[in-house]
Each structure stands twice: as structure tokens, then as C-alpha cells.
Design a protein around this motif. Structure first.
Motif, PDB file in Angstrom:
ATOM      1  N   ARG A 108       0.842  -1.190   0.000  1.00 25.50           N
ATOM      2  CA  ARG A 108       0.000   0.000   0.000  1.00 25.50           C
ATOM      3  C   ARG A 108       0.879   1.242   0.000  1.00 25.50           C
ATOM      4  NH1 ARG A 108      -5.141  -0.398   2.604  1.00 25.50           N
ATOM      5  NH2 ARG A 108      -5.008   1.847   2.899  1.00 25.50           N
ATOM      6  N   GLU A 109       0.958   1.899  -1.127  1.00 25.56           N
ATOM      7  CA  GLU A 109       1.807   3.080  -1.261  1.00 25.56           C
ATOM      8  C   GLU A 109       1.365   4.189  -0.309  1.00 25.56           C
ATOM      9  OE1 GLU A 109       5.008   5.174  -2.400  1.00 25.56           O
ATOM     10  OE2 GLU A 109       4.531   3.121  -3.045  1.00 25.56           O
ATOM     11  N   ASP A 110       0.070   4.195   0.017  1.00 21.49           N
ATOM     12  CA  ASP A 110      -0.448   5.238   0.893  1.00 21.49           C
ATOM     13  C   ASP A 110      -0.250   4.930   2.376  1.00 21.49           C
ATOM     14  OD1 ASP A 110      -2.309   3.105   0.740  1.00 21.49           O
ATOM     15  OD2 ASP A 110      -3.915   4.405   1.478  1.00 21.49           O
ATOM     16  N   ALA A 111       0.285   3.772   2.698  1.00 24.37           N
ATOM     17  CA  ALA A 111       0.456   3.369   4.094  1.00 24.37           C
ATOM     18  C   ALA A 111       1.749   3.953   4.659  1.00 24.37           C
ATOM     19  CB  ALA A 111       0.459   1.853   4.229  1.00 24.37           C
ATOM     20  N   GLY A 112       1.669   5.201   5.093  1.00 25.20           N
ATOM     21  CA  GLY A 112       2.837   5.837   5.687  1.00 25.20           C
ATOM     22  C   GLY A 112       3.124   5.328   7.077  1.00 25.20           C
ATOM     23  N   ALA A 113       2.093   4.790   7.749  1.00 26.06           N
ATOM     24  CA  ALA A 113       2.266   4.240   9.089  1.00 26.06           C
ATOM     25  C   ALA A 113       1.347   3.032   9.257  1.00 26.06           C
ATOM     26  CB  ALA A 113       1.954   5.287  10.152  1.00 26.06           C
ATOM     27  N   VAL A 114       1.827   2.033   9.991  1.00 29.70           N
ATOM     28  CA  VAL A 114       1.078   0.795  10.242  1.00 29.70           C
ATOM     29  C   VAL A 114       1.192   0.470  11.725  1.00 29.70           C
ATOM     30  CG1 VAL A 114       0.859  -1.665   9.699  1.00 29.70           C
ATOM     31  CG2 VAL A 114       1.563  -0.055   7.913  1.00 29.70           C
ATOM     32  N   MET A 115       0.066   0.136  12.365  1.00 27.81           N
ATOM     33  CA  MET A 115       0.061  -0.134  13.798  1.00 27.81           C
ATOM     34  C   MET A 115      -0.655  -1.444  14.073  1.00 27.81           C
ATOM     35  SD  MET A 115      -0.517   3.724  15.261  1.00 27.81           S
ATOM     36  CE  MET A 115       0.613   5.016  14.652  1.00 27.81           C
TER      37      MET A 115
ATOM     38  N   SER B  52      -8.210  -1.968   0.305  1.00 25.23           N
ATOM     39  CA  SER B  52      -8.100  -0.511   0.393  1.00 25.23           C
ATOM     40  C   SER B  52      -8.543   0.019   1.755  1.00 25.23           C
ATOM     41  CB  SER B  52      -8.949   0.139  -0.706  1.00 25.23           C
ATOM     42  OG  SER B  52     -10.319  -0.215  -0.540  1.00 25.23           O
ATOM     43  N   LYS B  53      -8.755  -0.882   2.719  1.00 28.97           N
ATOM     44  CA  LYS B  53      -9.256  -0.482   4.035  1.00 28.97           C
ATOM     45  C   LYS B  53      -8.137   0.099   4.901  1.00 28.97           C
ATOM     46  CE  LYS B  53     -13.363  -2.232   3.162  1.00 28.97           C
ATOM     47  NZ  LYS B  53     -14.564  -1.398   3.014  1.00 28.97           N
ATOM     48  N   GLN B  54      -8.544   0.747   5.990  1.00 29.60           N
ATOM     49  CA  GLN B  54      -7.579   1.342   6.923  1.00 29.60           C
ATOM     50  C   GLN B  54      -7.481   0.570   8.240  1.00 29.60           C
ATOM     51  OE1 GLN B  54     -10.160   3.392   5.488  1.00 29.60           O
ATOM     52  NE2 GLN B  54      -8.729   3.781   3.811  1.00 29.60           N
TER      53      GLN B  54
ATOM     54  N   THR C 132      -4.017  -1.161  11.975  1.00 26.75           N
ATOM     55  CA  THR C 132      -4.500  -0.001  11.227  1.00 26.75           C
ATOM     56  C   THR C 132      -3.385   0.535  10.331  1.00 26.75           C
ATOM     57  OG1 THR C 132      -3.895   1.628  12.931  1.00 26.75           O
ATOM     58  CG2 THR C 132      -6.114   0.667  13.038  1.00 26.75           C
ATOM     59  N   ALA C 133      -3.786   1.195   9.270  1.00 27.93           N
ATOM     60  CA  ALA C 133      -2.845   1.845   8.358  1.00 27.93           C
ATOM     61  C   ALA C 133      -3.349   3.243   8.058  1.00 27.93           C
ATOM     62  CB  ALA C 133      -2.707   1.046   7.064  1.00 27.93           C
ATOM     63  N   GLY C 134      -2.431   4.197   7.967  1.00 21.16           N
ATOM     64  CA  GLY C 134      -2.801   5.568   7.653  1.00 21.16           C
ATOM     65  C   GLY C 134      -1.722   6.255   6.853  1.00 21.16           C
TER      66      GLY C 134
ATOM     67  N   LEU D  79     -18.865   3.840  13.056  1.00 16.57           N
ATOM     68  CA  LEU D  79     -17.935   4.692  12.313  1.00 16.57           C
ATOM     69  C   LEU D  79     -16.758   3.894  11.760  1.00 16.57           C
ATOM     70  CD1 LEU D  79     -17.885   7.807  14.664  1.00 16.57           C
ATOM     71  CD2 LEU D  79     -18.809   7.727  12.328  1.00 16.57           C
ATOM     72  N   CYS D  80     -16.488   2.731  12.361  1.00 17.88           N
ATOM     73  CA  CYS D  80     -15.357   1.895  11.930  1.00 17.88           C
ATOM     74  C   CYS D  80     -15.726   0.903  10.836  1.00 17.88           C
ATOM     75  CB  CYS D  80     -14.802   1.097  13.118  1.00 17.88           C
ATOM     76  SG  CYS D  80     -14.001   2.091  14.404  1.00 17.88           S
ATOM     77  N   LEU D  81     -16.990   0.487  10.789  1.00 20.49           N
ATOM     78  CA  LEU D  81     -17.366  -0.682   9.992  1.00 20.49           C
ATOM     79  C   LEU D  81     -16.965  -0.594   8.531  1.00 20.49           C
ATOM     80  CD1 LEU D  81     -20.874  -1.626  11.424  1.00 20.49           C
ATOM     81  CD2 LEU D  81     -18.678  -2.774  11.806  1.00 20.49           C
ATOM     82  N   ASP D  82     -17.081   0.588   7.942  1.00 19.25           N
ATOM     83  CA  ASP D  82     -16.786   0.711   6.515  1.00 19.25           C
ATOM     84  C   ASP D  82     -15.292   0.682   6.225  1.00 19.25           C
ATOM     85  OD1 ASP D  82     -18.098   0.867   3.997  1.00 19.25           O
ATOM     86  OD2 ASP D  82     -17.429   2.936   3.773  1.00 19.25           O
ATOM     87  N   HIS D  83     -14.481   0.728   7.277  1.00 25.36           N
ATOM     88  CA  HIS D  83     -13.025   0.783   7.112  1.00 25.36           C
ATOM     89  C   HIS D  83     -12.357  -0.561   7.435  1.00 25.36           C
ATOM     90  CE1 HIS D  83     -13.170   5.212   6.821  1.00 25.36           C
ATOM     91  NE2 HIS D  83     -14.103   5.133   7.755  1.00 25.36           N
ATOM     92  N   ILE D  84     -13.130  -1.579   7.788  1.00 28.47           N
ATOM     93  CA  ILE D  84     -12.569  -2.813   8.358  1.00 28.47           C
ATOM     94  C   ILE D  84     -12.516  -3.958   7.355  1.00 28.47           C
ATOM     95  CG2 ILE D  84     -13.096  -4.677  10.005  1.00 28.47           C
ATOM     96  CD1 ILE D  84     -13.751  -2.672  12.050  1.00 28.47           C
ATOM     97  N   SER D  85     -11.418  -4.700   7.415  1.00 24.96           N
ATOM     98  CA  SER D  85     -11.287  -5.976   6.714  1.00 24.96           C
ATOM     99  C   SER D  85     -10.843  -7.021   7.733  1.00 24.96           C
ATOM    100  CB  SER D  85     -10.267  -5.863   5.572  1.00 24.96           C
ATOM    101  OG  SER D  85      -8.991  -5.548   6.102  1.00 24.96           O
ATOM    102  N   TYR D  86     -10.774  -8.288   7.297  1.00 19.92           N
ATOM    103  CA  TYR D  86     -10.422  -9.388   8.197  1.00 19.92           C
ATOM    104  C   TYR D  86      -9.356 -10.273   7.549  1.00 19.92           C
ATOM    105  CZ  TYR D  86     -14.521  -8.226  11.019  1.00 19.92           C
ATOM    106  OH  TYR D  86     -15.427  -7.569  11.821  1.00 19.92           O
TER     107      TYR D  86
END
Length: 248
Positions: free
Chosen positions: A100-107, A162-164, A175-177, A133-140
Motif C-alpha cells: 500500500r503506497e499510501d500506508a505511511g504508518a502501520v500499527m 483498500s481499508k484502513q 490499522t494503516a494511515g 464509524l469503523c465498519l466501513d473501514h474494516i477488513s479481516y
């Protein structure tokens, strides 16, 4: 006028300070797991290096200069006082940074509430506004054992998509941001949602909101990461008020 080397050095130092602050904040909220689990950040520049904690320091001990710089193969480029990184941490974090090129940080955490929800048959449920608020951003991602097999990286990338946020089944959360601040803000929302779910389910039968309310909140969550512009300066003030010295 500053040259590019000086500019890159200053940019890296800012990322180091932010990442060290995130480690201290994880410890502050009680989400750490001794010297295990990891937070990482991409080093500015074209080298595809990233920063991760040295294996052996508690999160409350992490400073900007103690972070270890590694390449995408896990080889140490620059280290502080300790010269070792956790190979399982490298597998997980390198997967996301590479994929993920957009993943500047991963936790990634093993905190109890997040791990409890990861083991729940239905995963994260829409039991609170925070969860919705989290549900649309979650994968498993299904558990495969301690993450030492580098072939798992392609499956981690596939499952994150593409999730965060990602719930690592029977393992923990991730998480990724784009920035440390954004990744930590996603982490806070996800961990708070898991904490609320564990408490709610311990009280007996739960009340589920309407499908319409869940959908409305899902739509309202699109800019969740933008909350970091407000939360991160406040969190840094929290560390300062509690006497944390991490920017060294």
C-alpha cells in the motif's frame, strides 16, 4: 536554502518523533504487550525504508533515536542502542508498507479487547456509534500462526485491500494511515469500539440499531481519518503533561 539531504533528514526526524509518541500513547492507554507488537512508519525519501521498534524495549521506553531503520527485506539500515527487530513484526509491517503506497504508518496490537473481538464469531458488531464509524473501514485476515512465513505477506495485502483497519482473527488488530497521526486515530476508534463491545456483551443481551442508522453512520464515517488533525496535537499535549520525553 536547505539541500535535499538536510530536508530529508528533518522530515525523517519528524516521523521518528511522531512514531515514538505513538509508542508512548499505546503504553499510556494500556494497549502494549511487553516488548511485543509493533508500530512502523515509512521514512520519507525514495529508499523504501521504514522505522520500527527495537526488539527488547518496552513501548514506554521508545524514543525517536532508538527506532530501528530497516529496508523492505528486513535488513537493518540504521539502529539505536539495540540492533534487533522482531521477525514476525517485520512480516506484517513490510507487507502493508510494500503493498500500500499510501500506508505511511502501520500499527498492530495484541490488546485484550481487540483480540477478544478478533476471536468473536461475528467480529466487530455495530453496537455503538464508535463501531459504526469503523465498519466501513474494516477488513479481516484469518490466523495462520506466528507471522514468520514471508508468503503470508501477499495474503495480508489482499485481505487489507483498500481499508484502513484490519481485524487479525484470533490475533489482534491493525490499522494503516497516510501518517502516524492518522493511523493512531484509526487505532483509537477501533480499540474503543472493541472495548465497548466487550463491555456491552458482558452485560447480557444487546440492542442493535436499525439498518438505516447503521447505513447513515457508515456514510458519515468517510472522513474518519481527518479527525487526526484535531486529535494528534491534543495527544502530544497529553504526553507532555505526563512528562514523557520521547523526542530525543
Amino acid at each position: 536554502m536547505q539541500d535535499s539531504t538536510s530536508t530529508n533528514r528533518e522530515a525523517e526526524w519528524q516521523v521518528r518523533k511522531d512514531l515514538a509518541a505513538a509508542y508512548r500513547l499505546v503504553a499510556h492507554f494500556g494497549w502494549d504487550d511487553l516488548v511485543f507488537t509493533h508500530l512502523s512508519a515509512r521514512v520519507p525519501g525514495p529508499e523504501h525504508h521504514f522505522l520500527i521498534n527495537p526488539y527488547g524495549l518496552l513501548f514506554q521506553e521508545i524514543t525517536a533515536s532508538s527506532l530501528v531503520k530497516v529496508d523492505r527485506e528486513g535488513q537493518i539500515v540504521q539502529s539505536g542502542s539495540l540492533h534487533r527487530v522482531n521477525p514476525a513484526g517485520f512480516t506484517i509491517h513490510s507487507a502493508i508498507h510494500m503493498g500500500r503506497e499510501d500506508a505511511g504508518a502501520v500499527m498492530h496490537l495484541h490488546a485484550a479487547d481487540g483480540t477478544a473481538v478478533s476471536a468473536h464469531r461475528d467480529g466487530l458488531l455495530p453496537l455503538s456509534q464508535t463501531a459504526m464509524l469503523c465498519l466501513d473501514h474494516i477488513s479481516y485476515h484469518e490466523y495462520e500462526g506466528v507471522a514468520l512465513d514471508l508468503s503470508e505477506r501477499e495474503r495480508l495485502i489482499r485481505d487489507l485491500g483498500s481499508k484502513q483497519m484490519m481485524i487479525l482473527r484470533n490475533h489482534g488488530v491493525l490499522t494503516a494511515g497516510k501518517t502516524v497521526a492518522e493511523a493512531f486515530t484509526y487505532l483509537y476508534f477501533l480499540m474503543k469500539a472493541c472495548e465497548i463491545q466487550v463491555r456491552a456483551q458482558s452485560c447480557g443481551p444487546t440492542h442493535m440499531p436499525s439498518a438505516a442508522a447503521i447505513e447513515t453512520t457508515r456514510q458519515q464515517s468517510a472522513e474518519l481519518g481527518m479527525a487526526s488533525k484535531l486529535t494528534w496535537p491534543a495527544l502530544l499535549r497529553l504526553l507532555e503533561a505526563n512528562g514523557h520525553v520521547y523526542a530525543i
